[in-house]
Design an enzyme around this catalytic site. Sequence first.
Site, mmCIF file in Angstrom:
data_model
loop_
_atom_site.group_PDB
_atom_site.id
_atom_site.type_symbol
_atom_site.label_atom_id
_atom_site.label_comp_id
_atom_site.label_asym_id
_atom_site.label_seq_id
_atom_site.Cartn_x
_atom_site.Cartn_y
_atom_site.Cartn_z
ATOM 1 N N GLU A 7 69.523 4.886 25.310
ATOM 2 C CA GLU A 7 69.180 6.302 25.501
ATOM 3 C C GLU A 7 68.438 6.756 24.245
ATOM 4 O O GLU A 7 68.983 6.694 23.142
ATOM 5 C CB GLU A 7 70.475 7.116 25.671
ATOM 6 C CG GLU A 7 70.214 8.583 25.908
ATOM 7 C CD GLU A 7 71.496 9.415 26.060
ATOM 8 O OE1 GLU A 7 72.518 9.083 25.449
ATOM 9 O OE2 GLU A 7 71.444 10.427 26.787
ATOM 10 N N CYS A 56 70.722 15.704 28.616
ATOM 11 C CA CYS A 56 71.312 14.533 29.270
ATOM 12 C C CYS A 56 70.642 14.300 30.622
ATOM 13 O O CYS A 56 70.766 13.237 31.198
ATOM 14 C CB CYS A 56 72.802 14.724 29.461
ATOM 15 S SG CYS A 56 73.164 16.068 30.561
ATOM 16 N N LYS A 59 86.326 22.708 20.586
ATOM 17 C CA LYS A 59 85.676 22.155 19.384
ATOM 18 C C LYS A 59 84.185 22.035 19.664
ATOM 19 O O LYS A 59 83.737 21.114 20.342
ATOM 20 C CB LYS A 59 86.234 20.782 19.003
ATOM 21 C CG LYS A 59 85.758 20.396 17.595
ATOM 22 C CD LYS A 59 85.795 18.923 17.299
ATOM 23 C CE LYS A 59 84.556 18.176 17.655
ATOM 24 N NZ LYS A 59 83.320 18.550 16.959
ATOM 25 N N GLU A 70 79.843 19.957 15.517
ATOM 26 C CA GLU A 70 79.764 20.349 14.104
ATOM 27 C C GLU A 70 78.313 20.567 13.687
ATOM 28 O O GLU A 70 78.030 21.073 12.616
ATOM 29 C CB GLU A 70 80.436 19.287 13.216
ATOM 30 C CG GLU A 70 79.791 17.900 13.191
ATOM 31 C CD GLU A 70 80.192 17.008 14.382
ATOM 32 O OE1 GLU A 70 80.656 17.546 15.416
ATOM 33 O OE2 GLU A 70 80.001 15.778 14.280
ATOM 34 N N ARG A 71 77.377 20.209 14.583
ATOM 35 C CA ARG A 71 75.967 20.357 14.217
ATOM 36 C C ARG A 71 75.399 21.721 14.618
ATOM 37 O O ARG A 71 74.341 22.105 14.141
ATOM 38 C CB ARG A 71 75.153 19.245 14.878
ATOM 39 C CG ARG A 71 75.675 17.874 14.429
ATOM 40 C CD ARG A 71 74.688 16.802 14.690
ATOM 41 N NE ARG A 71 75.057 16.000 15.821
ATOM 42 C CZ ARG A 71 74.355 14.951 16.226
ATOM 43 N NH1 ARG A 71 73.236 14.629 15.610
ATOM 44 N NH2 ARG A 71 74.753 14.251 17.260
ATOM 45 N N PHE A 116 75.966 18.477 20.778
ATOM 46 C CA PHE A 116 75.078 19.416 20.090
ATOM 47 C C PHE A 116 73.977 19.970 20.990
ATOM 48 O O PHE A 116 73.355 20.979 20.663
ATOM 49 C CB PHE A 116 74.417 18.726 18.879
ATOM 50 C CG PHE A 116 73.227 17.864 19.235
ATOM 51 C CD1 PHE A 116 71.954 18.440 19.368
ATOM 52 C CD2 PHE A 116 73.356 16.507 19.478
ATOM 53 C CE1 PHE A 116 70.855 17.671 19.717
ATOM 54 C CE2 PHE A 116 72.265 15.740 19.832
ATOM 55 C CZ PHE A 116 71.009 16.314 19.952
HETATM 56 P P1 NAD Z 1 78.270 12.792 20.321
HETATM 57 O O1 NAD Z 1 79.007 11.866 21.204
HETATM 58 O O2 NAD Z 1 77.737 12.274 19.030
HETATM 59 O O3 NAD Z 1 79.206 14.049 19.936
HETATM 60 C C1 NAD Z 1 79.906 14.768 20.916
HETATM 61 C C2 NAD Z 1 81.199 15.284 20.319
HETATM 62 O O4 NAD Z 1 82.054 14.195 20.005
HETATM 63 C C3 NAD Z 1 81.010 16.089 19.040
HETATM 64 O O5 NAD Z 1 81.836 17.225 19.102
HETATM 65 C C4 NAD Z 1 81.436 15.136 17.951
HETATM 66 O O6 NAD Z 1 82.043 15.799 16.868
HETATM 67 C C5 NAD Z 1 82.410 14.212 18.629
HETATM 68 N N1 NAD Z 1 82.332 12.818 18.156
HETATM 69 C C6 NAD Z 1 81.209 12.107 17.915
HETATM 70 N N2 NAD Z 1 81.515 10.851 17.569
HETATM 71 C C7 NAD Z 1 82.851 10.749 17.590
HETATM 72 C C8 NAD Z 1 83.768 9.687 17.340
HETATM 73 N N3 NAD Z 1 83.357 8.472 17.007
HETATM 74 N N4 NAD Z 1 85.078 9.941 17.437
HETATM 75 C C9 NAD Z 1 85.511 11.170 17.803
HETATM 76 N N5 NAD Z 1 84.678 12.206 18.060
HETATM 77 C C10 NAD Z 1 83.376 12.007 17.962
HETATM 78 O O7 NAD Z 1 77.110 13.427 21.209
HETATM 79 P P2 NAD Z 1 75.915 14.371 20.738
HETATM 80 O O8 NAD Z 1 74.960 13.570 19.929
HETATM 81 O O9 NAD Z 1 76.444 15.633 20.188
HETATM 82 O O10 NAD Z 1 75.249 14.718 22.159
HETATM 83 C C11 NAD Z 1 74.284 13.920 22.768
HETATM 84 C C12 NAD Z 1 74.886 13.005 23.806
HETATM 85 O O11 NAD Z 1 75.587 13.774 24.760
HETATM 86 C C13 NAD Z 1 73.826 12.246 24.609
HETATM 87 O O12 NAD Z 1 74.273 10.927 24.792
HETATM 88 C C14 NAD Z 1 73.775 12.993 25.929
HETATM 89 O O13 NAD Z 1 73.328 12.230 27.024
HETATM 90 C C15 NAD Z 1 75.200 13.390 26.084
HETATM 91 N N6 NAD Z 1 75.344 14.522 26.984
HETATM 92 C C16 NAD Z 1 75.826 14.264 28.238
HETATM 93 C C17 NAD Z 1 75.937 15.291 29.145
HETATM 94 C C18 NAD Z 1 76.453 15.020 30.525
HETATM 95 O O14 NAD Z 1 76.846 15.981 31.200
HETATM 96 N N7 NAD Z 1 76.467 13.784 30.985
HETATM 97 C C19 NAD Z 1 75.563 16.600 28.788
HETATM 98 C C20 NAD Z 1 75.083 16.820 27.485
HETATM 99 C C21 NAD Z 1 74.983 15.766 26.601
#
Ligand code: NAD
Length: 522
Positions: free
Chosen positions: A403, A303, A195, A198-199, A171
């Site tokens: 985090e 991140c 994809k 969803e947020r 998100f």
């Molecule tokens: P998230 O992991 O909750 O969601 C990311 C995606 O995965 C979404 O599209 C979501 O629908 C899907 N998802 C979530 N939980 C799932 C599950 N259990 N099974 C299958 N799919 C699932 O992450 P977020 O809250 O949207 O983003 C924040 C996180 O992303 C932070 O930890 C941040 O550090 C990380 N991030 C990392 C980078 C990088 O390049 N290292 C860049 C941006 C964000």
Amino acid sequence: IRPISALASTATSYPTTHEKISKPEDTPYFIDNQFVPSEAEKFIELHDPATNNLVTRVPQMTNAELEAAVQSAKKAFPAWRNTSVMARQQIMFKFVALIRENWDRLAASITLEQGKTFADAKGDVLRGLQVAEAACGAPEFLKGEVLEVAKDMETRTYREPLGVVAAICPFNFPAMIPLWSIPIATVTGNTLILKPSERDPGAAMILVELAKKAGFPDGVVNVVHGAHSTVNFLLDAPDIKAISFVGGNKAGEYIFTRGSANGKRVQANLGAKNHAAVLPDCNKNQFLSAIVGAAFGAAGQRCMALSTLVMVGETKEWLSELAESAKKLQVNGGFEEGADLGPVISPQSKERIESLIASAEKEGATILLDGRGFKPEKYPNGNWIAPTIITNVTPDMACYKEEIFGPVLVCLNVDTLDEAIELINKNEYGNGTAIFTRSGPTAETFRRNIEAGQVGVNVPIPVPLPMFSFTGNKKSVAGGGASTFYGRPGINFYTQLKTVTALWSSADAISQKADVAMPTHS
Ligand code: NAD
């Protein structure tokens, strides 16, 4: 076709306030270059984080709809992979121009759905746009190699697309991270299922509208929606050859394991805990503004946010100035003039962040600056947390280990550079780090010994531009970081090599006797 409000807008007309939308429209999906309303039974409500007003509902798409998207991408692949690289480059040039034209509109969608300030949202778009611009260099980076390996014999390599690939996005960067995949996956000849989170899928929906206008043929870029079950569908779909994931560790480690077990290539960038080491010999004012910007900008939801400060020696005496500087930041609705940071994404996220602050207090840390309970006058119902600084933190505390992903800076003290390096290296994450010093040898010692994949020297958020690659390490990537996003490694991820060895000699020169030993070309 029912467009959502953001889609109904144009490059010059789009939402610029947090006003309640009188009739929120459901977000459609995008298949064969069409926006289609989903027949889903389940929808996920998306609220403006500054007001918690409903903006749209995002469908948890049905399996039949998801399968149709995969089939659309599969059908589009043969013609797209046979389109000349010069033709794909021309489409990319148009895509780049359209993103620039719609820059403010994309940013407005991000401010509305994700909450970050409009200026910050423009940066989100720009960092993605730069990847699309770099992708315009495809004819150069898709060139293979050739060597005359023996007389009349040459070996050459071709860089070929994989087929249908999928990207699963977080998100926090609704434009930049979809743009880590859309340009590179497609310019290399793949077709894509995206994809978005969803947020906040609005920016991705505008991007695909622009992709269509730029001339991408039907089915080359499709967008699907939903949460876990959509991801599971993509992970298991036999026609999908590769998965790009960016998000947290829980989802990412699971996605890496399940996707890899299904024989797919998976690249996965995960969570972080980025440390800044500050040395007494640094430029103090530069450091103070850098750390305040990098810890609290985007409400800490980057991140690469610098969320952990390691104060070496007497720099601990700078804490009150740091707090003064953080206090000056304006926390407000992202469309408001002068806002420095907006709300966090959801009430659940606010609650989680506040509970980590409370745990620090309980474990013996000091809350030097407490942002809990803050509310801007105009937006009493948003998910607000003002900048928070926690001092006297030790590595065993939950606020250090987890985090936080909010506007919270945790501060630890050490006496020497070596101790700072040791502390940072003991942390499981390895996304980014930064050192503040005026000494070349100190910076060089840090650079050489530090175990983080992206290092800033007097640079707080050293996210590499797209001619390099995004190179986190340790627990911040899955699979040991073998596949990184954008840059040359990004091209490599979305392509496979074919290596051809050919013999072109006259019939007379060819031996009449079968050669049964291993050929050595010598
Ligand atoms: P998230 O992991 O909750 O969601 C990311 C995606 O995965 C979404 O599209 C979501 O629908 C899907 N998802 C979530 N939980 C799932 C599950 N259990 N099974 C299958 N799919 C699932 O992450 P977020 O809250 O949207 O983003 C924040 C996180 O992303 C932070 O930890 C941040 O550090 C990380 N991030 C990392 C980078 C990088 O390049 N290292 C860049 C941006 C964000």
